[in-house]
Design a protein around this motif. Structure first.
Motif, PDB file in Angstrom:
ATOM      1  N   ILE A 282     127.946  84.934  57.513  1.00 42.83           N
ATOM      2  CA  ILE A 282     128.010  84.499  59.034  1.00 42.83           C
ATOM      3  C   ILE A 282     127.558  83.078  59.155  1.00 42.83           C
ATOM      4  CG2 ILE A 282     128.374  84.940  61.410  1.00 42.83           C
ATOM      5  CD1 ILE A 282     128.583  87.853  60.931  1.00 42.83           C
ATOM      6  N   CYS A 283     126.398  83.267  58.948  1.00 43.88           N
ATOM      7  CA  CYS A 283     125.529  81.860  59.102  1.00 43.88           C
ATOM      8  C   CYS A 283     126.034  80.687  58.356  1.00 43.88           C
ATOM      9  CB  CYS A 283     124.088  82.168  58.857  1.00 43.88           C
ATOM     10  SG  CYS A 283     123.456  83.224  60.034  1.00 43.88           S
ATOM     11  N   TRP A 284     126.197  81.061  57.026  1.00 38.47           N
ATOM     12  CA  TRP A 284     126.593  80.148  56.099  1.00 38.47           C
ATOM     13  C   TRP A 284     128.146  79.593  56.671  1.00 38.47           C
ATOM     14  CZ3 TRP A 284     131.540  79.640  53.528  1.00 38.47           C
ATOM     15  CH2 TRP A 284     131.756  78.539  52.648  1.00 38.47           C
ATOM     16  N   LEU A 285     129.067  80.289  57.215  1.00 33.34           N
ATOM     17  CA  LEU A 285     130.351  79.923  57.660  1.00 33.34           C
ATOM     18  C   LEU A 285     130.130  78.914  58.876  1.00 33.34           C
ATOM     19  CD1 LEU A 285     133.343  80.035  57.458  1.00 33.34           C
ATOM     20  CD2 LEU A 285     133.393  82.144  58.703  1.00 33.34           C
TER      21      LEU A 285
ATOM     22  N   PHE B  44     135.186  85.778  70.703  1.00 37.36           N
ATOM     23  CA  PHE B  44     135.478  84.845  69.097  1.00 37.36           C
ATOM     24  C   PHE B  44     135.551  83.572  69.314  1.00 37.36           C
ATOM     25  CE2 PHE B  44     135.898  88.962  66.763  1.00 37.36           C
ATOM     26  CZ  PHE B  44     135.310  88.503  65.582  1.00 37.36           C
ATOM     27  N   GLU B  45     136.717  83.278  70.189  1.00 38.80           N
ATOM     28  CA  GLU B  45     136.693  81.848  70.582  1.00 38.80           C
ATOM     29  C   GLU B  45     135.692  81.015  70.969  1.00 38.80           C
ATOM     30  OE1 GLU B  45     140.434  79.452  72.709  1.00 38.80           O
ATOM     31  OE2 GLU B  45     139.568  81.057  73.811  1.00 38.80           O
ATOM     32  N   THR B  46     135.038  81.298  71.682  1.00 39.63           N
ATOM     33  CA  THR B  46     133.402  80.635  72.244  1.00 39.63           C
ATOM     34  C   THR B  46     132.367  80.738  71.076  1.00 39.63           C
ATOM     35  OG1 THR B  46     133.653  81.311  74.527  1.00 39.63           O
ATOM     36  CG2 THR B  46     131.609  80.714  73.801  1.00 39.63           C
ATOM     37  N   PHE B  47     132.534  81.799  70.084  1.00 38.94           N
ATOM     38  CA  PHE B  47     131.422  81.862  69.064  1.00 38.94           C
ATOM     39  C   PHE B  47     131.944  80.752  68.086  1.00 38.94           C
ATOM     40  CE2 PHE B  47     130.627  83.504  64.829  1.00 38.94           C
ATOM     41  CZ  PHE B  47     129.208  83.923  65.059  1.00 38.94           C
ATOM     42  N   PHE B  48     133.170  80.517  67.793  1.00 40.88           N
ATOM     43  CA  PHE B  48     133.544  79.448  66.745  1.00 40.88           C
ATOM     44  C   PHE B  48     133.295  78.135  67.424  1.00 40.88           C
ATOM     45  CE2 PHE B  48     134.981  83.082  64.349  1.00 40.88           C
ATOM     46  CZ  PHE B  48     134.502  82.642  62.929  1.00 40.88           C
ATOM     47  N   ALA B  49     133.789  77.948  68.709  1.00 36.77           N
ATOM     48  CA  ALA B  49     133.842  76.577  69.286  1.00 36.77           C
ATOM     49  C   ALA B  49     132.294  76.186  69.319  1.00 36.77           C
ATOM     50  CB  ALA B  49     134.231  76.757  70.932  1.00 36.77           C
TER      51      ALA B  49
ATOM     52  N   CYS C 290     145.287  90.073  56.212  1.00 37.52           N
ATOM     53  CA  CYS C 290     146.335  90.798  57.065  1.00 37.52           C
ATOM     54  C   CYS C 290     147.776  90.094  56.531  1.00 37.52           C
ATOM     55  CB  CYS C 290     146.002  90.433  58.409  1.00 37.52           C
ATOM     56  SG  CYS C 290     144.227  91.069  59.186  1.00 37.52           S
ATOM     57  N   GLY C 291     148.024  90.124  55.336  1.00 39.00           N
ATOM     58  CA  GLY C 291     149.177  89.542  54.906  1.00 39.00           C
ATOM     59  C   GLY C 291     149.506  88.248  55.152  1.00 39.00           C
ATOM     60  N   VAL C 292     148.515  87.374  55.509  1.00 33.18           N
ATOM     61  CA  VAL C 292     148.715  85.871  55.811  1.00 33.18           C
ATOM     62  C   VAL C 292     147.764  85.305  54.866  1.00 33.18           C
ATOM     63  CG1 VAL C 292     148.754  84.035  57.689  1.00 33.18           C
ATOM     64  CG2 VAL C 292     149.615  86.273  58.183  1.00 33.18           C
ATOM     65  N   ARG C 293     148.418  84.060  54.260  1.00 36.32           N
ATOM     66  CA  ARG C 293     147.351  83.230  53.516  1.00 36.32           C
ATOM     67  C   ARG C 293     146.876  82.402  54.530  1.00 36.32           C
ATOM     68  NH1 ARG C 293     146.727  82.601  48.867  1.00 36.32           N
ATOM     69  NH2 ARG C 293     147.990  83.552  47.426  1.00 36.32           N
ATOM     70  N   VAL C 294     145.256  82.637  54.341  1.00 41.13           N
ATOM     71  CA  VAL C 294     144.276  81.726  55.129  1.00 41.13           C
ATOM     72  C   VAL C 294     144.513  80.404  55.187  1.00 41.13           C
ATOM     73  CG1 VAL C 294     142.663  83.717  55.523  1.00 41.13           C
ATOM     74  CG2 VAL C 294     142.226  81.921  53.591  1.00 41.13           C
ATOM     75  N   GLU C 295     144.638  79.597  54.098  1.00 43.26           N
ATOM     76  CA  GLU C 295     144.885  78.070  53.943  1.00 43.26           C
ATOM     77  C   GLU C 295     146.241  77.741  54.524  1.00 43.26           C
ATOM     78  OE1 GLU C 295     146.244  80.103  49.771  1.00 43.26           O
ATOM     79  OE2 GLU C 295     144.778  80.339  51.420  1.00 43.26           O
TER      80      GLU C 295
ATOM     81  N   ARG D 243     142.283  80.461  62.227  1.00 39.05           N
ATOM     82  CA  ARG D 243     141.874  80.375  60.666  1.00 39.05           C
ATOM     83  C   ARG D 243     140.364  80.513  60.415  1.00 39.05           C
ATOM     84  NH1 ARG D 243     144.153  75.499  60.148  1.00 39.05           N
ATOM     85  NH2 ARG D 243     142.242  74.316  60.818  1.00 39.05           N
ATOM     86  N   GLU D 244     139.709  80.081  61.500  1.00 38.99           N
ATOM     87  CA  GLU D 244     137.904  80.399  61.423  1.00 38.99           C
ATOM     88  C   GLU D 244     137.874  82.026  61.312  1.00 38.99           C
ATOM     89  OE1 GLU D 244     136.256  78.017  60.332  1.00 38.99           O
ATOM     90  OE2 GLU D 244     137.761  76.523  61.124  1.00 38.99           O
ATOM     91  N   ILE D 245     138.551  82.637  62.254  1.00 42.72           N
ATOM     92  CA  ILE D 245     138.408  84.066  62.173  1.00 42.72           C
ATOM     93  C   ILE D 245     138.997  84.551  60.702  1.00 42.72           C
ATOM     94  CG2 ILE D 245     139.246  86.209  63.188  1.00 42.72           C
ATOM     95  CD1 ILE D 245     139.641  84.498  66.010  1.00 42.72           C
ATOM     96  N   ARG D 246     139.895  84.352  60.365  1.00 40.13           N
ATOM     97  CA  ARG D 246     140.207  84.654  58.926  1.00 40.13           C
ATOM     98  C   ARG D 246     139.547  84.379  57.862  1.00 40.13           C
ATOM     99  NH1 ARG D 246     142.385  88.992  61.316  1.00 40.13           N
ATOM    100  NH2 ARG D 246     144.392  88.551  62.340  1.00 40.13           N
ATOM    101  N   TYR D 247     138.995  83.279  57.782  1.00 44.25           N
ATOM    102  CA  TYR D 247     137.993  82.941  56.819  1.00 44.25           C
ATOM    103  C   TYR D 247     136.957  83.966  56.773  1.00 44.25           C
ATOM    104  CZ  TYR D 247     139.695  77.725  56.300  1.00 44.25           C
ATOM    105  OH  TYR D 247     140.327  76.772  55.815  1.00 44.25           O
ATOM    106  N   LEU D 248     136.273  84.376  58.153  1.00 42.92           N
ATOM    107  CA  LEU D 248     135.342  85.121  58.183  1.00 42.92           C
ATOM    108  C   LEU D 248     135.885  86.500  57.546  1.00 42.92           C
ATOM    109  CD1 LEU D 248     132.546  85.958  58.819  1.00 42.92           C
ATOM    110  CD2 LEU D 248     133.250  86.413  61.270  1.00 42.92           C
TER     111      LEU D 248
END
Length: 116
Positions: free
Chosen positions: A36-39, A57-62, A79-84, A92-97
Motif C-alpha cells: 500500500i505504501c509503495w503504491l 477510497f476516493e479520498t485515500f487515493f486523492a 474482477c474480470g476486468v483488465r486493470v490496464e 484503476r488505482e483501486i484495482r491496482y491495489l
C-alpha cells in the motif's frame, strides 16, 4: 452518472480482508502495508492515520502523497476486468491495489510485486 459504491467505502472496512487474504497464504500484514505504501507514497504512520480516520477510497487515493509511477506496469485481470484498460482513474488505482494483493496471496516475490 453515480459513483461506484467502493468510492465511498472506507478503506478501513476492506483493509482487514487484504490482510486476511495475505495471511491465509502465509504472507504478512507488514507486506500488505509495504504494498500500500509503495503504491500510494504514504509512510506507515500516514497509512495508519488514514485507517484511523476511516478514509473512503476516493479520498485515500486523492490524498496519496505520491502515486508510484511504476504502478502503470501492473497488468492483468481483477474482477474480470483488465486493470490496464480501466479508464476511470480512481477505479484503476483501486484495482491496482487489488491486483497487488492478489499477487501477494499467490506467492509472488515482493520485488516482482513492487516492480523492481
Amino acid at each position: 452518472m453515480t459513483k461506484h459504491r467502493i468510492y465511498t467505502m472506507s478503506i478501513t472496512r476492506v483493509y482487514p480482508h487484504y490482510i486476511s487474504k495475505a495471511e491465509k497464504k502465509g504472507r504478512t500484514k507488514s507486506e500488505v502495508d509495504e504494498i500500500i505504501c509503495w503504491l500510494t507514497g504514504y509512510r506507515q504512520q500516514e497509512l495508519e492515520g488514514q485507517l484511523a480516520k476511516e478514509t473512503d477510497f476516493e479520498t485515500f487515493f486523492a490524498e496519496a502523497p505520491q502515486l508510484n509511477p511504476s504502478r502503470e506496469l501492473i497488468k492483468g485481470v481483477v474482477c474480470g476486468v483488465r486493470v490496464e484498460n480501466i479508464e476511470e482513474p480512481t477505479m484503476r488505482e483501486i484495482r491496482y491495489l487489488d491486483k497487488l494483493i492478489d499477487e501477494l496471496a499467490k506467492g509472488k516475490a515482493m520485488e516482482k510485486i513492487l516492480r523492481k
